[in-house]
Design a protein around this motif. Sequence first.
Motif, PDB file in Angstrom:
ATOM      1  N   ASP A  53     -10.972  -4.481   0.151  1.00  0.00           N
ATOM      2  CA  ASP A  53     -10.462  -3.443   1.046  1.00  0.00           C
ATOM      3  C   ASP A  53     -11.541  -2.413   1.370  1.00  0.00           C
ATOM      4  O   ASP A  53     -11.603  -1.910   2.491  1.00  0.00           O
ATOM      5  CB  ASP A  53      -9.250  -2.741   0.427  1.00  0.00           C
ATOM      6  CG  ASP A  53      -7.990  -3.593   0.466  1.00  0.00           C
ATOM      7  OD1 ASP A  53      -7.995  -4.649   1.138  1.00  0.00           O
ATOM      8  OD2 ASP A  53      -6.996  -3.205  -0.184  1.00  0.00           O
ATOM      9  N   GLU A  54     -12.378  -2.097   0.380  1.00  0.00           N
ATOM     10  CA  GLU A  54     -13.465  -1.141   0.602  1.00  0.00           C
ATOM     11  C   GLU A  54     -14.455  -1.688   1.624  1.00  0.00           C
ATOM     12  O   GLU A  54     -14.896  -0.969   2.528  1.00  0.00           O
ATOM     13  CB  GLU A  54     -14.181  -0.831  -0.714  1.00  0.00           C
ATOM     14  CG  GLU A  54     -15.291   0.182  -0.594  1.00  0.00           C
ATOM     15  CD  GLU A  54     -14.805   1.556  -0.184  1.00  0.00           C
ATOM     16  OE1 GLU A  54     -15.537   2.234   0.546  1.00  0.00           O
ATOM     17  OE2 GLU A  54     -13.694   1.949  -0.589  1.00  0.00           O
TER      18      GLU A  54
ATOM     19  N   TYR B 187       0.836  -1.192   0.000  1.00  0.00           N
ATOM     20  CA  TYR B 187       0.000   0.000   0.000  1.00  0.00           C
ATOM     21  C   TYR B 187       0.878   1.252   0.000  1.00  0.00           C
ATOM     22  O   TYR B 187       2.065   1.197   0.325  1.00  0.00           O
ATOM     23  CB  TYR B 187      -0.928  -0.002   1.219  1.00  0.00           C
ATOM     24  CG  TYR B 187      -1.919  -1.137   1.187  1.00  0.00           C
ATOM     25  CD1 TYR B 187      -3.084  -1.041   0.443  1.00  0.00           C
ATOM     26  CD2 TYR B 187      -1.691  -2.319   1.877  1.00  0.00           C
ATOM     27  CE1 TYR B 187      -3.996  -2.083   0.395  1.00  0.00           C
ATOM     28  CE2 TYR B 187      -2.594  -3.365   1.830  1.00  0.00           C
ATOM     29  CZ  TYR B 187      -3.745  -3.240   1.092  1.00  0.00           C
ATOM     30  OH  TYR B 187      -4.644  -4.273   1.046  1.00  0.00           O
TER      31      TYR B 187
ATOM     32  N   ARG C 164     -10.087   3.635   3.261  1.00  0.00           N
ATOM     33  CA  ARG C 164      -9.467   2.556   2.485  1.00  0.00           C
ATOM     34  C   ARG C 164      -8.056   2.957   2.085  1.00  0.00           C
ATOM     35  O   ARG C 164      -7.803   4.083   1.695  1.00  0.00           O
ATOM     36  CB  ARG C 164     -10.294   2.267   1.236  1.00  0.00           C
ATOM     37  CG  ARG C 164      -9.752   1.116   0.402  1.00  0.00           C
ATOM     38  CD  ARG C 164     -10.642   0.780  -0.768  1.00  0.00           C
ATOM     39  NE  ARG C 164     -10.737   1.834  -1.744  1.00  0.00           N
ATOM     40  CZ  ARG C 164      -9.879   1.989  -2.764  1.00  0.00           C
ATOM     41  NH1 ARG C 164      -8.892   1.157  -2.919  1.00  0.00           N
ATOM     42  NH2 ARG C 164     -10.042   2.963  -3.610  1.00  0.00           N
TER      43      ARG C 164
ATOM     44  N   ARG D 295      -6.552  -6.834  -8.961  1.00  0.00           N
ATOM     45  CA  ARG D 295      -6.473  -5.527  -8.302  1.00  0.00           C
ATOM     46  C   ARG D 295      -7.880  -5.020  -7.978  1.00  0.00           C
ATOM     47  O   ARG D 295      -8.135  -4.539  -6.878  1.00  0.00           O
ATOM     48  CB  ARG D 295      -5.747  -4.522  -9.185  1.00  0.00           C
ATOM     49  CG  ARG D 295      -5.681  -3.121  -8.594  1.00  0.00           C
ATOM     50  CD  ARG D 295      -4.998  -2.157  -9.533  1.00  0.00           C
ATOM     51  NE  ARG D 295      -3.584  -2.413  -9.650  1.00  0.00           N
ATOM     52  CZ  ARG D 295      -2.661  -1.842  -8.872  1.00  0.00           C
ATOM     53  NH1 ARG D 295      -3.013  -0.987  -7.950  1.00  0.00           N
ATOM     54  NH2 ARG D 295      -1.385  -2.125  -9.043  1.00  0.00           N
TER      55      ARG D 295
ATOM     56  N   THR E 177      -4.761   2.907  -0.335  1.00  0.00           N
ATOM     57  CA  THR E 177      -4.547   2.869  -1.781  1.00  0.00           C
ATOM     58  C   THR E 177      -3.421   1.893  -2.099  1.00  0.00           C
ATOM     59  O   THR E 177      -2.363   1.925  -1.472  1.00  0.00           O
ATOM     60  CB  THR E 177      -4.180   4.271  -2.304  1.00  0.00           C
ATOM     61  OG1 THR E 177      -5.203   5.181  -1.888  1.00  0.00           O
ATOM     62  CG2 THR E 177      -4.090   4.272  -3.808  1.00  0.00           C
TER      63      THR E 177
ATOM     64  N   GLU F 107      -9.301  -4.388  -4.237  1.00  0.00           N
ATOM     65  CA  GLU F 107      -9.795  -3.056  -3.875  1.00  0.00           C
ATOM     66  C   GLU F 107     -11.221  -3.128  -3.333  1.00  0.00           C
ATOM     67  O   GLU F 107     -11.564  -2.435  -2.376  1.00  0.00           O
ATOM     68  CB  GLU F 107      -9.724  -2.116  -5.076  1.00  0.00           C
ATOM     69  CG  GLU F 107      -8.329  -1.658  -5.400  1.00  0.00           C
ATOM     70  CD  GLU F 107      -8.246  -0.788  -6.638  1.00  0.00           C
ATOM     71  OE1 GLU F 107      -9.249  -0.682  -7.388  1.00  0.00           O
ATOM     72  OE2 GLU F 107      -7.176  -0.202  -6.868  1.00  0.00           O
TER      73      GLU F 107
END
Length: 83
Positions: A54-55, A21, A65, A47, A67, A51
Motif C-alpha cells: 500500500d505504501e 480500511y 496511504r 499485514r 490505514t 502495508e
Amino acid sequence: MAKRTKSKPLERGSVLFDVVYEDGSQASNRRVPMELLGGLDGDEPARQLIEEQDEAIAQKSGRPRRTIQSLTRSPARPATPPA
C-alpha cells in the motif's frame, strides 16, 4: 553409483486476504505468499507485506496511504470439477 533421492516438493502458493480500511473501503483477494505465514506471528507478516504494498502504491499515486482496520483470510473457493 548411489541413487539420488529427490527432496519433497515445498508447498508453494499463496493465501488470499480481505482488507478493510479505516475509511470503510475494502480490498478483496490480496495475495500473500505462503512462505510468510504459519509461524508464531500468525497473519501479522501478511499485514506488514500488505502495508508495504500500500505504501508503494501511495507513493506512485501521490495519495496518502490508507490505514488497515482489519485483515481476514478470504474464504476458500470450492474446487471446480474438470470439464
